[in-house]
Motif scaffolding. Structure first.
Motif, PDB file in Angstrom:
ATOM      1  N   VAL A  26      47.995  18.963 -48.377  1.00  0.00           N
ATOM      2  CA  VAL A  26      48.044  19.580 -49.921  1.00  0.00           C
ATOM      3  C   VAL A  26      47.001  20.256 -49.745  1.00  0.00           C
ATOM      4  CG1 VAL A  26      47.783  19.573 -52.658  1.00  0.00           C
ATOM      5  CG2 VAL A  26      49.305  17.604 -51.284  1.00  0.00           C
ATOM      6  N   ALA A  27      45.477  20.433 -48.762  1.00  0.00           N
ATOM      7  CA  ALA A  27      44.254  21.228 -49.656  1.00  0.00           C
ATOM      8  C   ALA A  27      44.698  22.337 -48.519  1.00  0.00           C
ATOM      9  CB  ALA A  27      43.140  20.055 -48.238  1.00  0.00           C
ATOM     10  N   ILE A  28      45.535  22.092 -47.465  1.00  0.00           N
ATOM     11  CA  ILE A  28      45.710  23.029 -46.545  1.00  0.00           C
ATOM     12  C   ILE A  28      46.377  23.874 -47.280  1.00  0.00           C
ATOM     13  CG2 ILE A  28      47.000  23.992 -43.877  1.00  0.00           C
ATOM     14  CD1 ILE A  28      45.958  22.072 -43.104  1.00  0.00           C
ATOM     15  N   GLU A  29      47.649  23.629 -47.854  1.00  0.00           N
ATOM     16  CA  GLU A  29      48.742  24.250 -48.970  1.00  0.00           C
ATOM     17  C   GLU A  29      47.685  25.400 -50.024  1.00  0.00           C
ATOM     18  OE1 GLU A  29      52.638  23.190 -51.345  1.00  0.00           O
ATOM     19  OE2 GLU A  29      51.394  21.916 -51.451  1.00  0.00           O
ATOM     20  N   ILE A  30      47.035  24.719 -50.649  1.00  0.00           N
ATOM     21  CA  ILE A  30      45.646  25.230 -51.318  1.00  0.00           C
ATOM     22  C   ILE A  30      45.276  26.748 -51.188  1.00  0.00           C
ATOM     23  CG2 ILE A  30      44.090  24.543 -51.675  1.00  0.00           C
ATOM     24  CD1 ILE A  30      43.819  23.403 -54.282  1.00  0.00           C
ATOM     25  N   CYS A  31      45.419  26.741 -49.184  1.00  0.00           N
ATOM     26  CA  CYS A  31      44.954  28.504 -49.740  1.00  0.00           C
ATOM     27  C   CYS A  31      45.653  29.503 -49.818  1.00  0.00           C
ATOM     28  CB  CYS A  31      45.142  27.837 -47.693  1.00  0.00           C
ATOM     29  SG  CYS A  31      43.527  27.126 -47.598  1.00  0.00           S
ATOM     30  N   GLY A  32      47.426  29.116 -50.324  1.00  0.00           N
ATOM     31  CA  GLY A  32      48.592  30.117 -50.805  1.00  0.00           C
ATOM     32  C   GLY A  32      48.301  30.666 -51.742  1.00  0.00           C
TER      33      GLY A  32
ATOM     34  N   LEU B 263      49.985  21.065 -38.606  1.00  0.00           N
ATOM     35  CA  LEU B 263      48.955  21.470 -39.440  1.00  0.00           C
ATOM     36  C   LEU B 263      49.567  23.282 -39.745  1.00  0.00           C
ATOM     37  CD1 LEU B 263      45.514  21.259 -37.970  1.00  0.00           C
ATOM     38  CD2 LEU B 263      45.645  20.641 -39.898  1.00  0.00           C
ATOM     39  N   ALA B 264      50.173  23.621 -38.712  1.00  0.00           N
ATOM     40  CA  ALA B 264      51.064  24.601 -38.501  1.00  0.00           C
ATOM     41  C   ALA B 264      52.160  24.831 -40.035  1.00  0.00           C
ATOM     42  CB  ALA B 264      51.700  25.646 -37.656  1.00  0.00           C
ATOM     43  N   PHE B 265      52.826  23.635 -39.921  1.00  0.00           N
ATOM     44  CA  PHE B 265      54.067  23.735 -40.937  1.00  0.00           C
ATOM     45  C   PHE B 265      52.974  23.436 -43.039  1.00  0.00           C
ATOM     46  CE2 PHE B 265      57.143  20.623 -39.251  1.00  0.00           C
ATOM     47  CZ  PHE B 265      57.493  21.719 -38.017  1.00  0.00           C
ATOM     48  N   ALA B 266      51.846  23.149 -42.944  1.00  0.00           N
ATOM     49  CA  ALA B 266      51.446  22.942 -44.161  1.00  0.00           C
ATOM     50  C   ALA B 266      50.594  24.604 -43.612  1.00  0.00           C
ATOM     51  CB  ALA B 266      49.607  22.225 -43.644  1.00  0.00           C
ATOM     52  N   SER B 267      50.680  25.713 -43.236  1.00  0.00           N
ATOM     53  CA  SER B 267      49.727  26.505 -43.369  1.00  0.00           C
ATOM     54  C   SER B 267      51.137  27.128 -43.579  1.00  0.00           C
ATOM     55  CB  SER B 267      49.237  26.903 -41.774  1.00  0.00           C
ATOM     56  OG  SER B 267      48.533  26.209 -41.804  1.00  0.00           O
ATOM     57  N   GLY B 268      52.200  27.146 -43.305  1.00  0.00           N
ATOM     58  CA  GLY B 268      53.816  27.577 -43.516  1.00  0.00           C
ATOM     59  C   GLY B 268      54.058  27.428 -45.042  1.00  0.00           C
ATOM     60  N   ALA B 269      53.415  26.106 -45.554  1.00  0.00           N
ATOM     61  CA  ALA B 269      53.527  26.365 -46.841  1.00  0.00           C
ATOM     62  C   ALA B 269      52.748  26.984 -47.927  1.00  0.00           C
ATOM     63  CB  ALA B 269      53.428  24.097 -47.274  1.00  0.00           C
ATOM     64  N   ALA B 270      52.032  27.035 -47.309  1.00  0.00           N
ATOM     65  CA  ALA B 270      50.745  27.879 -47.841  1.00  0.00           C
ATOM     66  C   ALA B 270      51.185  29.514 -48.053  1.00  0.00           C
ATOM     67  CB  ALA B 270      49.116  27.891 -47.088  1.00  0.00           C
ATOM     68  N   ALA B 271      52.072  29.657 -47.132  1.00  0.00           N
ATOM     69  CA  ALA B 271      52.140  31.511 -47.007  1.00  0.00           C
ATOM     70  C   ALA B 271      53.404  31.109 -48.364  1.00  0.00           C
ATOM     71  CB  ALA B 271      52.707  31.694 -45.958  1.00  0.00           C
TER      72      ALA B 271
ATOM     73  N   ILE C 271      53.859  34.177 -51.789  1.00  0.00           N
ATOM     74  CA  ILE C 271      54.849  34.565 -51.950  1.00  0.00           C
ATOM     75  C   ILE C 271      55.777  33.808 -53.657  1.00  0.00           C
ATOM     76  CG2 ILE C 271      57.723  34.974 -51.515  1.00  0.00           C
ATOM     77  CD1 ILE C 271      56.214  34.281 -48.611  1.00  0.00           C
ATOM     78  N   TYR C 272      55.534  32.485 -53.483  1.00  0.00           N
ATOM     79  CA  TYR C 272      56.159  31.974 -54.823  1.00  0.00           C
ATOM     80  C   TYR C 272      55.297  32.589 -56.303  1.00  0.00           C
ATOM     81  CZ  TYR C 272      56.435  28.306 -58.422  1.00  0.00           C
ATOM     82  OH  TYR C 272      56.467  27.199 -58.736  1.00  0.00           O
TER      83      TYR C 272
END
Length: 282
Positions: A87-93, A136-144, A148-149
């Motif tokens: 979730v911490a990585i996801e918030i970079c989106g 980590l890559a998947f979490a970064s993809g979720a952030a991306a 977009i969202y």
């Protein structure tokens, strides 16, 4: 308290969903959550009673597809790394949205703080705790996908909020349900799996949706953004309590940096940060 309860509900739903991974995999859980969430939200929003321009349907579709991608990627991430870190990585989106739309040096500094926190989580040689790089890559993809969202969501904003969420969640099923069926098949309909899937959908979507709508009636977008910025910490605590996920001191420091960056952007009253968690499910 409503918004804090909503965050606890979202992350409790994610933790329960992770408990189903051995039975139907992340893809199956994502399919159950989005599919059942769509049914719940459609019942709440009743989108057929709201008129919308034909041009809005395309944006609503993209909005939903990004939501579906985010849901699937974050489940793939938490299958490999702790929920709090994902979730911490996801918030970079949403933080990236701030950087893209801001000319303020202050926002750049906040984003830099988040990047430093992210760097602390990478599996450097000799690191005390090495996280799965694929997770980590998947979490970064979720952030991306979250980025977009938000950007696409601005285009879909002409439709009433709860209706947009209901239609978007339905479109998200186009991403998650086919993969879920291909992975788990009839296992999705096992009574125990289906019952837990319904609980995950309620905790991750329906209940937080109601709680956050009530909170937004009383809170400014700035306060809403500050409180929701604590999502990674709440996710880490829920992960520890429900799943026994323990984080190292360095990982807690990294999460604290990302939370501080998100709070800093929220205090600048950026709508993209303040509203981003309103409709997003982990």
């Amino acid at each position: 308290m409503s918004i804090v309860a909503a965050q606890i509900s979202i992350n409790a739903g994610a933790a329960l969903g992770k408990g189903l991974f051995p039975l139907v995999g992340p893809e199956g859980v994502a399919a159950l959550r989005t599919g059942l969430s769509a049914l719940i939200l459609i019942a709440i929003a009743r989108p057929w009673r709201t008129a919308s321009e034909p041009a809005q349907w395309g944006w609503l579709g993209l909005y939903g597809l990004s939501l579906g991608g985010m849901s699937l990627l974050i489940y793939w991430a938490i299958a490999r790394i702790p929920i709090g870190i994902a979730v911490a990585i996801e918030i970079c989106g949403p933080l990236a949205v701030v950087l893209m739309t801001s000319r303020s040096l202050r926002d750049l500094l906040w984003f830099g703080l988040a990047v430093i926190g992210l760097l602390l989580l990478l599996p450097w040689p000799g690191a005390q705790v090495r996280l799965d790089p694929i997770g980590l890559a998947f979490a970064s993809g979720a952030a991306a996908c979250w980025m977009i969202y938000i950007l696409v969501g601005k285009r879909a904003a002409a439709v009433e909020g709860k209706v947009a969420v209901a239609i978007g969640m339905t479109a998200a099923c186009l991403v998650t349900v086919p993969l879920g069926i291909a992975t788990a098949g009839s296992g999705l309909l096992q009574p125990r799996v289906f019952a837990f899937g319904l609980l995950v959908a309620a905790l991750s979507s329906a209940l937080p949706f109601v709680l956050e709508m009530k909170a937004l009636e009383r809170l400014s977008s700035r306060v809403f953004g500050v409180v929701t910025s604590s999502a990674p910490a709440i996710a880490a605590v829920v992960g520890f309590v429900l799943l026994g996920e323990r984080l190292s001191l360095v990982q807690w420091i990294a999460i604290a940096m990302m939370i501080a960056a998100s709070v800093g952007c929220s205090l600048a009253n950026r709508p993209g940060i303040a509203k981003a968690r309103e409709d997003v499910v982990t």
